[in-house]
Design an enzyme around this catalytic site. Structure first.
Site, short mmCIF file in Angstrom:
data_model
loop_
_atom_site.label_atom_id
_atom_site.label_comp_id
_atom_site.label_asym_id
_atom_site.label_seq_id
_atom_site.Cartn_x
_atom_site.Cartn_y
_atom_site.Cartn_z
N CYS A 1 42.37 -55.78 -16.80
CA CYS A 1 43.82 -55.93 -16.83
C CYS A 1 44.24 -56.95 -17.89
CB CYS A 1 44.33 -56.45 -15.48
SG CYS A 1 43.83 -55.52 -14.04
N CYS A 2 45.34 -56.64 -18.54
CA CYS A 2 46.04 -57.61 -19.38
C CYS A 2 47.52 -57.22 -19.33
CB CYS A 2 45.48 -57.66 -20.80
SG CYS A 2 45.78 -56.20 -21.82
N TRP A 3 48.37 -57.94 -20.05
CA TRP A 3 49.80 -57.72 -19.91
C TRP A 3 50.19 -56.25 -20.11
CZ3 TRP A 3 53.03 -60.02 -17.15
CH2 TRP A 3 54.41 -59.89 -17.34
#
Length: 151
Positions: free
Chosen positions: A64-66
């Site tokens: 996950c990232c932004w």
């Protein structure tokens, strides 16, 4: 199933992801902001989670990232990993079915709690296709990993 999870930020949806996976009976290996004291940069933590899949220490990973884009790019640099950025259940199902994806990439910004549940339901219900064309494409991607694919 052992699932490596990484996030570059300690966001509510990332914490919910870990809870949801554990609630479904999976063993969760955390990286990045979800594991205090480890490097939370999206490139670093995504690579570490993906490498656990490639090395056999985990069956699958969720990175996950932004936006989910950077996490998917970093994970896909690890040979043997087929990471798919999924923003809905239909894409998650297709990624498992047609691409035999072994790493799910999620956007921390776009993924709500209810949507997370739908994506995970589709991801875990999906199974790799046995159709010759689909298997041929996955085999071709594996050859790309080894640097031997025809131009």
């Amino acid at each position: 199933m052992r699932i490596a999870v990484s996030s570059d930020m300690d966001e509510p949806v990332a914490r919910l992801l870990v809870e949801e996976l554990r609630g479904r009976g999976h063993e969760v290996l955390t990286h990045g902001a979800l594991s205090p004291g480890t490097d939370p940069q999206w490139a670093v933590c995504s690579e570490r989670a993906a490498r656990e899949v490639a090395d056999g220490a985990a069956d699958q990973a969720v990175v996950c990232c932004w936006t989910g884009t950077g996490a998917s790019i970093a994970a896909n640099k690890v040979p043997g990993v087929r990471a798919a950025l999924c923003t809905d259940a239909y894409t998650a199902d297709g990624a498992r079915r047609w691409n035999d994806a072994n790493v799910l990439a999620l956007s921390l910004r776009l993924t709500s709690g209810p949507l997370l549940g739908e994506i995970l339901d589709a991801w875990f219900a999906g199974a790799p296709s046995e159709e010759a064309e689909d298997r041929g494409n996955v085999t071709y991607v594996e050859r790309l990993d080894r640097g031997r694919a025809a131009p």
